[in-house]
Design a protein around this motif. Structure first.
Motif: not given
Length: 229
Positions: A148-156, A194-198, A203-207, A222-227
């Protein structure tokens, strides 16, 4: 993805479709596209088609939607080789009939009640249709998307469809190509977090409420967590 092309070619198209190149392209605002005769062989100058898939969406849409995109583009390939494609950007009745025949209902809003033909088209799977039956066979074999892409797009949140497509002459990307754009990128960042890998702090942005996994090898998905901030 090429083996999945072979699976659906066998199950839905009676192996009629010629081989093509399956590529990964981050074309903006599109899940994937079909481009006829996009590549030429250096040795014998023979041409082959391209079906491109956008990996930037793999983390934010369902596996079924990814596979629907592949089959949708395969219908464009079928129409190029065996039918009569509509004018640039137009999904005509012949295309719509073939979509239904393989188990996907064309719809301008990707849901029941949408227009069946037009320039801005999506689709949804038909209950009891060939697509779902073929997909069940595929999933029974253990198929899944491993990377999976580490920095996915934001989807409406609201899925609307649009098509920026053209003829089928294999001209440069963005000109003579047949595209399926299921969902537009949400340009309003106010509903993104923003999400961040612990482990590695990538970091990545998404809905909100996305389930994102880190792609770094040392993080073991590892699951990314809200930052905060």
């Amino acid at each position: 993805m090429l083996t999945k092309f072979d699976h659906y070619n066998r199950e839905l198209f009676s192996n009629e479709l010629p081989s093509c190149l399956i590529t990964l392209q981050r074309e903006k605002r599109t899940y994937g596209y079909f481009s006829s005769k996009r590549f030429v062989n250096r040795r014998d100058e023979k041409h082959t088609d391209e079906i491109a898939m956008n990996p930037a969406y793999f983390a934010v849409i369902s596996l079924q939607e990814i596979l629907q995109t592949l089959v949708h583009e395969m219908v464009h390939a079928w129409q190029f080789h065996f039918g009569k494609p509509g004018r640039r950007g137009y999904h005509n009745r012949e295309w719509a009939d073939k979509m239904e025949a393989v188990g996907l209902m064309p719809s301008s809003n990707s849901a029941p009640g949408g227009a069946r033909t037009g320039e801005k088209m999506g689709d949804y799977a038909l209950e009891g249709g060939l697509f779902l039956a073929a997909t069940e066979k595929l999933l029974a074999q253990g198929f899944g998307i491993s990377w999976l892409d580490r920095i996915p797009v934001a989807v409406s949140e609201t899925s609307t469809s649009a098509t920026a497509s053209g003829g089928t002459l294999g001209a440069p990307l963005g000109a003579e190509v047949s595209s399926l754009i299921h969902v537009p990128v949400d340009k309003n960042r106010s509903n993104r977090i923003k999400y961040r890998c612990p482990s590695c702090a990538s970091q990545a942005w998404g809905k909100p409420n996305l389930r994102l996994l880190c792609g770094e090898m040392t993080c073991d998905a590892a699951p990314l967590l809200p930052a905060d901030g």
